[in-house]
Design an enzyme around this catalytic site. Sequence first.
Site, mmCIF file in Angstrom:
data_model
loop_
_atom_site.group_PDB
_atom_site.id
_atom_site.type_symbol
_atom_site.label_atom_id
_atom_site.label_comp_id
_atom_site.label_asym_id
_atom_site.label_seq_id
_atom_site.Cartn_x
_atom_site.Cartn_y
_atom_site.Cartn_z
ATOM 1 N N ASP A 155 -6.837 30.249 32.564
ATOM 2 C CA ASP A 155 -5.878 31.589 33.028
ATOM 3 C C ASP A 155 -7.044 32.864 33.038
ATOM 4 O O ASP A 155 -7.998 32.797 32.630
ATOM 5 C CB ASP A 155 -4.675 31.945 32.308
ATOM 6 C CG ASP A 155 -4.989 32.490 31.077
ATOM 7 O OD1 ASP A 155 -6.088 32.560 30.516
ATOM 8 O OD2 ASP A 155 -4.086 32.775 30.107
ATOM 9 N N LYS A 171 -4.175 25.173 37.049
ATOM 10 C CA LYS A 171 -3.757 25.916 35.654
ATOM 11 C C LYS A 171 -2.398 25.640 35.188
ATOM 12 O O LYS A 171 -2.439 25.107 34.055
ATOM 13 C CB LYS A 171 -3.908 27.643 35.743
ATOM 14 C CG LYS A 171 -3.806 28.113 34.757
ATOM 15 C CD LYS A 171 -3.245 29.666 34.772
ATOM 16 C CE LYS A 171 -1.948 29.795 34.876
ATOM 17 N NZ LYS A 171 -1.441 31.088 35.131
#
Length: 210
Positions: free
Chosen positions: A136, A118
């Site tokens: 996220d 991420k």
Amino acid sequence: MEKNVRIISALRKMHDNPVCELNYSSPFELLVAVILSAQCTDKRVNLITPALFEAFSCAKDIANLNADELIPYIKSCGFYNNKAKSIISASKALVERFNGKVPATIEELTTLDGVGRKTANVIYSVAFGGNAIAVDTHVFRVSRRIGIAKTNTADSVERELQQFFPEAVWSEAHHLLIHHGRYICMARKPVCSECLLNKECEYYSRKENE
Ligand code: SF4
């Protein structure tokens, strides 16, 4: 109009030019800010980074610090022991392996401590203009609610979104979905009555039929 175009158009209408809300002035500062933002709001990170970056603005400045020297600057953003370790270790790796510079590929970024997929996607897209969808908590929740992702891990949701949206809009879709999750499709109480996606949204349709 195809579903992916309808969804991105509706998101654009609701969120005017969303960008990364972390303050930074270099890829290194962004890297540190993203590591600090885990389990913490961007607002809080933005409160502490001015003093942090005033004291330490590059990997070289941080690589040889002890955690105790860094913690006072980052304490208020939670999980500071682990975050200090990750920032110092990533800084060391940048100095030793990348000439002090933040690398510009996802593969290299994910070799740094504290940098998962991420974080690497965020740096790649925001600092270097690459096409990437960082998943996220907001992107994960919103895309599964709408029904454009069905799987249960961030990595597999990323792959689903990459297939759903054309590559040229991956980074924009990432920002739009984050903003949507922050300001309209909140975790506890999504404001479905104000959401232009409610005709497309599987969660909304389920709720309507309950
Ligand atoms: S309709 Fe409701 S649940 Fe669906 S995306 Fe919009 S705010 Fe979220």
